[in-house]
Design a protein around this motif. Sequence first.
Motif, PDB file in Angstrom:
ATOM      1  N   THR A 160       0.640  -1.126  -0.004  1.00 17.24           N
ATOM      2  CA  THR A 160      -0.032   0.166  -0.070  1.00 17.24           C
ATOM      3  C   THR A 160       1.068   1.224   0.022  1.00 17.24           C
ATOM      4  OG1 THR A 160      -0.311   0.008   2.254  1.00 17.24           O
ATOM      5  CG2 THR A 160      -1.741  -0.989   1.206  1.00 17.24           C
ATOM      6  N   THR A 161       2.136   1.112   0.157  1.00 18.94           N
ATOM      7  CA  THR A 161       3.073   2.214   0.024  1.00 18.94           C
ATOM      8  C   THR A 161       4.421   1.687  -0.609  1.00 18.94           C
ATOM      9  OG1 THR A 161       4.537   1.917   2.119  1.00 18.94           O
ATOM     10  CG2 THR A 161       2.311   3.330   2.515  1.00 18.94           C
ATOM     11  N   ALA A 162       4.859   2.586  -1.165  1.00 22.20           N
ATOM     12  CA  ALA A 162       6.216   2.171  -2.040  1.00 22.20           C
ATOM     13  C   ALA A 162       7.319   3.346  -1.793  1.00 22.20           C
ATOM     14  CB  ALA A 162       5.833   2.081  -3.551  1.00 22.20           C
ATOM     15  N   THR A 163       8.595   2.793  -1.873  1.00 19.27           N
ATOM     16  CA  THR A 163       9.457   3.771  -2.010  1.00 19.27           C
ATOM     17  C   THR A 163       9.903   4.057  -3.374  1.00 19.27           C
ATOM     18  OG1 THR A 163      10.660   3.254   0.546  1.00 19.27           O
ATOM     19  CG2 THR A 163      12.106   4.209  -1.341  1.00 19.27           C
ATOM     20  N   ILE A 164      10.163   5.254  -3.737  1.00 17.12           N
ATOM     21  CA  ILE A 164      10.463   5.665  -5.128  1.00 17.12           C
ATOM     22  C   ILE A 164      12.151   6.399  -5.050  1.00 17.12           C
ATOM     23  CG2 ILE A 164       9.955   7.277  -7.060  1.00 17.12           C
ATOM     24  CD1 ILE A 164       6.921   7.356  -5.978  1.00 17.12           C
ATOM     25  N   ILE A 165      12.694   5.629  -5.769  1.00 19.95           N
ATOM     26  CA  ILE A 165      14.048   6.191  -5.959  1.00 19.95           C
ATOM     27  C   ILE A 165      14.621   6.464  -7.310  1.00 19.95           C
ATOM     28  CG2 ILE A 165      16.575   5.398  -5.590  1.00 19.95           C
ATOM     29  CD1 ILE A 165      15.834   3.230  -3.561  1.00 19.95           C
ATOM     30  N   VAL A 166      15.208   7.726  -7.392  1.00 21.16           N
ATOM     31  CA  VAL A 166      15.328   8.576  -8.631  1.00 21.16           C
ATOM     32  C   VAL A 166      16.760   8.721  -8.679  1.00 21.16           C
ATOM     33  CG1 VAL A 166      14.830  10.444 -10.349  1.00 21.16           C
ATOM     34  CG2 VAL A 166      12.909   9.510  -8.891  1.00 21.16           C
ATOM     35  N   THR A 167      17.590   8.015  -9.614  1.00 21.89           N
ATOM     36  CA  THR A 167      19.106   8.434  -9.696  1.00 21.89           C
ATOM     37  C   THR A 167      19.400   9.395 -10.787  1.00 21.89           C
ATOM     38  OG1 THR A 167      19.592   6.520 -11.066  1.00 21.89           O
ATOM     39  CG2 THR A 167      19.581   6.177  -8.594  1.00 21.89           C
ATOM     40  N   THR A 168      20.431   9.989 -10.859  1.00 22.84           N
ATOM     41  CA  THR A 168      20.610  11.133 -11.967  1.00 22.84           C
ATOM     42  C   THR A 168      21.991  10.723 -12.330  1.00 22.84           C
ATOM     43  OG1 THR A 168      21.324  12.764 -10.188  1.00 22.84           O
ATOM     44  CG2 THR A 168      18.989  12.666 -11.247  1.00 22.84           C
ATOM     45  N   SER A 169      22.629  11.155 -13.596  1.00 29.62           N
ATOM     46  CA  SER A 169      23.875  11.075 -13.987  1.00 29.62           C
ATOM     47  C   SER A 169      24.852  12.025 -13.312  1.00 29.62           C
ATOM     48  CB  SER A 169      23.739  11.312 -15.451  1.00 29.62           C
ATOM     49  OG  SER A 169      23.360  12.905 -15.900  1.00 29.62           O
ATOM     50  N   ALA A 170      24.505  13.003 -12.779  1.00 32.17           N
ATOM     51  CA  ALA A 170      25.189  13.996 -12.114  1.00 32.17           C
ATOM     52  C   ALA A 170      24.557  14.739 -10.824  1.00 32.17           C
ATOM     53  CB  ALA A 170      25.824  14.940 -13.019  1.00 32.17           C
ATOM     54  N   SER A 171      25.114  15.456 -10.260  1.00 33.82           N
ATOM     55  CA  SER A 171      24.324  16.041  -8.910  1.00 33.82           C
ATOM     56  C   SER A 171      23.270  16.982  -9.259  1.00 33.82           C
ATOM     57  CB  SER A 171      25.371  16.896  -8.067  1.00 33.82           C
ATOM     58  OG  SER A 171      24.845  17.482  -7.236  1.00 33.82           O
ATOM     59  N   ALA A 172      21.949  16.540  -8.808  1.00 32.19           N
ATOM     60  CA  ALA A 172      20.998  17.485  -9.026  1.00 32.19           C
ATOM     61  C   ALA A 172      20.302  18.001  -7.816  1.00 32.19           C
ATOM     62  CB  ALA A 172      19.920  16.513  -9.713  1.00 32.19           C
ATOM     63  N   SER A 173      19.209  18.791  -7.726  1.00 26.92           N
ATOM     64  CA  SER A 173      18.513  18.893  -6.750  1.00 26.92           C
ATOM     65  C   SER A 173      16.987  19.165  -6.669  1.00 26.92           C
ATOM     66  CB  SER A 173      18.946  20.577  -6.006  1.00 26.92           C
ATOM     67  OG  SER A 173      18.542  21.482  -6.914  1.00 26.92           O
ATOM     68  N   ASN A 174      16.218  18.917  -5.649  1.00 25.07           N
ATOM     69  CA  ASN A 174      14.822  19.086  -5.600  1.00 25.07           C
ATOM     70  C   ASN A 174      14.284  18.190  -6.607  1.00 25.07           C
ATOM     71  OD1 ASN A 174      15.087  20.968  -3.737  1.00 25.07           O
ATOM     72  ND2 ASN A 174      14.782  22.785  -4.909  1.00 25.07           N
ATOM     73  N   CYS A 175      13.667  16.896  -6.051  1.00 23.26           N
ATOM     74  CA  CYS A 175      13.136  16.080  -6.845  1.00 23.26           C
ATOM     75  C   CYS A 175      11.661  15.755  -6.529  1.00 23.26           C
ATOM     76  CB  CYS A 175      13.864  14.699  -6.727  1.00 23.26           C
ATOM     77  SG  CYS A 175      12.957  13.384  -7.493  1.00 23.26           S
ATOM     78  N   LEU A 176      10.830  16.254  -7.440  1.00 22.82           N
ATOM     79  CA  LEU A 176       9.295  16.108  -7.087  1.00 22.82           C
ATOM     80  C   LEU A 176       8.672  15.146  -7.843  1.00 22.82           C
ATOM     81  CD1 LEU A 176      10.124  19.110  -6.213  1.00 22.82           C
ATOM     82  CD2 LEU A 176       7.830  19.176  -6.174  1.00 22.82           C
ATOM     83  N   CYS A 177       7.740  14.381  -7.490  1.00 25.26           N
ATOM     84  CA  CYS A 177       7.110  13.194  -8.226  1.00 25.26           C
ATOM     85  C   CYS A 177       5.602  13.260  -8.163  1.00 25.26           C
ATOM     86  CB  CYS A 177       7.687  11.812  -7.894  1.00 25.26           C
ATOM     87  SG  CYS A 177       9.430  11.604  -8.125  1.00 25.26           S
ATOM     88  N   ALA A 178       4.885  13.628  -9.118  1.00 25.17           N
ATOM     89  CA  ALA A 178       3.348  13.521  -9.072  1.00 25.17           C
ATOM     90  C   ALA A 178       3.142  12.065  -9.249  1.00 25.17           C
ATOM     91  CB  ALA A 178       2.726  14.402 -10.082  1.00 25.17           C
ATOM     92  N   VAL A 179       2.262  11.411  -8.317  1.00 23.12           N
ATOM     93  CA  VAL A 179       2.223  10.029  -8.343  1.00 23.12           C
ATOM     94  C   VAL A 179       0.876   9.622  -8.736  1.00 23.12           C
ATOM     95  CG1 VAL A 179       2.418   7.759  -6.866  1.00 23.12           C
ATOM     96  CG2 VAL A 179       4.218   9.675  -6.774  1.00 23.12           C
ATOM     97  N   TYR A 180       0.373   8.566  -9.525  1.00 17.75           N
ATOM     98  CA  TYR A 180      -0.793   8.254  -9.945  1.00 17.75           C
ATOM     99  C   TYR A 180      -1.011   6.704  -9.995  1.00 17.75           C
ATOM    100  CZ  TYR A 180      -1.298  12.792 -11.950  1.00 17.75           C
ATOM    101  OH  TYR A 180      -1.403  14.327 -12.074  1.00 17.75           O
ATOM    102  N   ARG A 181      -1.996   6.099  -9.928  1.00 16.47           N
ATOM    103  CA  ARG A 181      -2.273   4.797 -10.066  1.00 16.47           C
ATOM    104  C   ARG A 181      -3.119   4.400 -10.883  1.00 16.47           C
ATOM    105  NH1 ARG A 181      -6.177   2.161  -6.501  1.00 16.47           N
ATOM    106  NH2 ARG A 181      -4.635   0.426  -5.836  1.00 16.47           N
ATOM    107  N   SER A 182      -3.232   3.131 -11.511  1.00 17.03           N
ATOM    108  CA  SER A 182      -4.338   2.665 -12.519  1.00 17.03           C
ATOM    109  C   SER A 182      -4.432   1.357 -12.041  1.00 17.03           C
ATOM    110  CB  SER A 182      -4.071   2.694 -13.695  1.00 17.03           C
ATOM    111  OG  SER A 182      -4.945   2.288 -14.777  1.00 17.03           O
ATOM    112  N   THR A 183      -5.621   0.669 -11.854  1.00 10.91           N
ATOM    113  CA  THR A 183      -5.855  -0.907 -11.711  1.00 10.91           C
ATOM    114  C   THR A 183      -6.653  -1.452 -13.079  1.00 10.91           C
ATOM    115  OG1 THR A 183      -7.811  -0.645 -10.626  1.00 10.91           O
ATOM    116  CG2 THR A 183      -5.857  -0.722  -9.140  1.00 10.91           C
ATOM    117  N   THR A 184      -6.698  -0.700 -13.998  1.00 13.78           N
ATOM    118  CA  THR A 184      -7.262  -1.253 -15.485  1.00 13.78           C
ATOM    119  C   THR A 184      -6.353  -2.041 -16.051  1.00 13.78           C
ATOM    120  OG1 THR A 184      -8.585   0.801 -15.566  1.00 13.78           O
ATOM    121  CG2 THR A 184      -8.378  -0.301 -17.602  1.00 13.78           C
TER     122      THR A 184
END
Length: 440
Positions: free
Chosen positions: A104-128
């Motif tokens: 019912t929860t998940a950890t989202i991990i985003v990696t980048t090729s070099a240093s970045a800042s402030n990661c925001l993720c709009a999260v959606y789900r579908s069960t279709t």
Amino acid sequence: MPLLSTGGFWGTTGGGGGSTPTLLQFMTVASDLTSSSTTFTLSSVSIGAADANRKIFVNIAFNPGSPSITSVTIGGVVAKTVINKVQSGVGLYGVFYADVPTGTTATIIVTTSASASNCLCAVYRSTTPGIKPLHALALYNAGASVTLSGLQIANGGFVLTNARSGNISGVTTSGSDTLTQDDLRSFSTYKLYSGSILTNSAATINITATAPSAIGITADGASFVPLSGSAYAPVLAGSFSDDTNLTTYTFNSVNIGTANALRQLVICFSWGATNARTVSSVTVGGVAATVVNQVASTSGGTAIVRFPLSTGTTANIIITMSAGLTRLYGAVYDTRCRYSFTPMDSAVVNTTSTSVSTPALQVNDGGFAIQSCYMASAIETISANYSGADTLNKDSQVTAESLDSIAFFSCLTTEFNQAATGGITSATSNIKRVVIASFL
């Protein structure tokens, strides 16, 4: 019918029997506001009730910078890419999705090729069941507005979109379906808009994002569609050839595979000639087929033609050219289209080299690709030169009148990729002509 839920929740979801699939539900905007890192971890993000058909979608944005997103995992599952862009002075952004049936929860991990800042993720789900990407656009404009023109949408599907600028005045769509604002928030010196559309027609739309002044603005849009059935690998069901000098070639009782309501015949053929010739018409059982694409010059060429045909196991095929040929060789693929009989894209190449590549074309997760190839004045092994993640398999190679080499390739496509290239290689530099087409 699947239900839409954005900014709230409509319908019942879950893994139990009798539940109503949810087409789309906006969950949250999760963030990791680390000022300098290559790994961003968004922990315990709510993804709703577990469901065997659940997909999680994330629309990601970062502060300005030049690195790229190198990977995204959602609940430990490697996400597939729809959009992955870097815009100088604006930053990196993208759309990704993954099958996450449990938890019912998940950890989202985003990696980048070099240093970045402030990661925001709009999260959606579908069960279709069967949701796959259909089309995607992403664009930046240094002015006060940006328009994503010609985004393909599907009946019964949805669109995810976001926009980012120093401020956002509004986001609109040219289509008749409602664009819902799911979230609008400030981060660092920027505003991030997240929105979605439930689509009720097969069409193309424009999405326009506007800022109060010419401060630069970026936007992306990705459309999705529930596919029917399951993936069906193309089957080379029959072949035909004629070494006679003709303008019209007739091939009777060609094997076309197994009858099916979703069957489409994809007919590939190559020819030799002493002057440039083109395909004038192809009929199957007396009914005109559609030329997907073709390429030719003086010594010969190759073409791909399509024809939906639900019944029968053999067919009469008549190919008429613009003028006489010296030979013609072909193959018939039995295919199943899950979204549309119309190809998603096609590309050709006509050049002399040991290795040739077509321009970029779009291939779709859940679809397939077919490639038809002709190599003049050489009898040697033809190998696929395909840039996509999947293996383009050689289904047949034949020698035409001890002069030319002809080959046909196919594969299922398990990625959404708008920059895939087809092509072939051989040991020596010869005239090579290739047509590749993708279907969904």
